[in-house]
Write a protein that holds these residues in place. Structure first.
Motif, PDB file in Angstrom:
ATOM      1  N   VAL A 183      50.858  34.982  37.587  1.00 25.03           N
ATOM      2  CA  VAL A 183      50.546  35.706  39.056  1.00 25.03           C
ATOM      3  C   VAL A 183      50.394  37.112  38.454  1.00 25.03           C
ATOM      4  O   VAL A 183      51.128  37.855  37.848  1.00 25.03           O
ATOM      5  N   ARG A 192      46.582  34.009  39.032  1.00 29.72           N
ATOM      6  CA  ARG A 192      46.232  33.815  40.321  1.00 29.72           C
ATOM      7  C   ARG A 192      46.565  35.306  40.858  1.00 29.72           C
ATOM      8  O   ARG A 192      47.762  35.905  40.581  1.00 29.72           O
ATOM      9  N   THR A 226      45.008  30.623  33.455  1.00 30.25           N
ATOM     10  CA  THR A 226      44.605  30.813  34.988  1.00 30.25           C
ATOM     11  C   THR A 226      45.500  31.866  35.561  1.00 30.25           C
ATOM     12  O   THR A 226      46.684  32.018  35.492  1.00 30.25           O
ATOM     13  N   GLU A 246      47.925  38.044  43.707  1.00 33.37           N
ATOM     14  CA  GLU A 246      48.646  38.182  44.815  1.00 33.37           C
ATOM     15  C   GLU A 246      49.236  39.572  44.850  1.00 33.37           C
ATOM     16  O   GLU A 246      49.399  40.021  44.040  1.00 33.37           O
ATOM     17  N   HIS A 284      42.241  35.153  45.074  1.00 31.51           N
ATOM     18  CA  HIS A 284      41.369  34.612  44.270  1.00 31.51           C
ATOM     19  C   HIS A 284      42.129  34.092  43.067  1.00 31.51           C
ATOM     20  O   HIS A 284      43.173  34.526  42.727  1.00 31.51           O
ATOM     21  N   VAL A 285      41.603  33.025  42.360  1.00 32.97           N
ATOM     22  CA  VAL A 285      42.137  32.423  41.095  1.00 32.97           C
ATOM     23  C   VAL A 285      41.096  32.652  40.015  1.00 32.97           C
ATOM     24  O   VAL A 285      39.891  32.455  40.323  1.00 32.97           O
TER      25      VAL A 285
END
Length: 93
Positions: A5, A89, A87, A91, A66-67
């Motif tokens: 994240v 993400r 990946t 935030e 969005h990712v």
């Protein structure tokens, strides 16, 4: 695949360690990073470097909610080509 994240305002380094996957002494000769999707204000590679054992990218930006898929493709000293992805993400934190 690893998931992390990231805050849109954060500028942070991510690293892939390649030495463990190639124990016979192969070295990283070339490294290229990509972010998908490639969009305005999206996650971007602000800087990248590599040495014989690892590759590092400094990631910036991103749109909250969005990712992204961030990939590192390397060429090893014996000619092998490999790729790893993570990946991301985004935030607000």
């Amino acid at each position: 695949m690893t998931m992390v994240v990231k805050d849109p305002g954060a500028r942070i380094d991510f690293e892939f360690e390649w030495a463990a996957a190639y124990p016979d002494g192969q070295a990283v000769l070339a490294s290229a990073w990509t972010c998908v999707p490639d969009e305005p204000d999206g996650v971007a590679v602000a800087a990248a470097s590599h040495d014989l054992l690892k590759s590092v990218a400094t990631l910036t930006g991103g749109i909250a909610g969005h990712v992204y898929r961030v990939s590192n493709r390397v060429t090893m000293s014996d000619g092998q080509i490999d790729e790893r992805s993570l990946t991301v993400r985004v935030e607000e934190r």
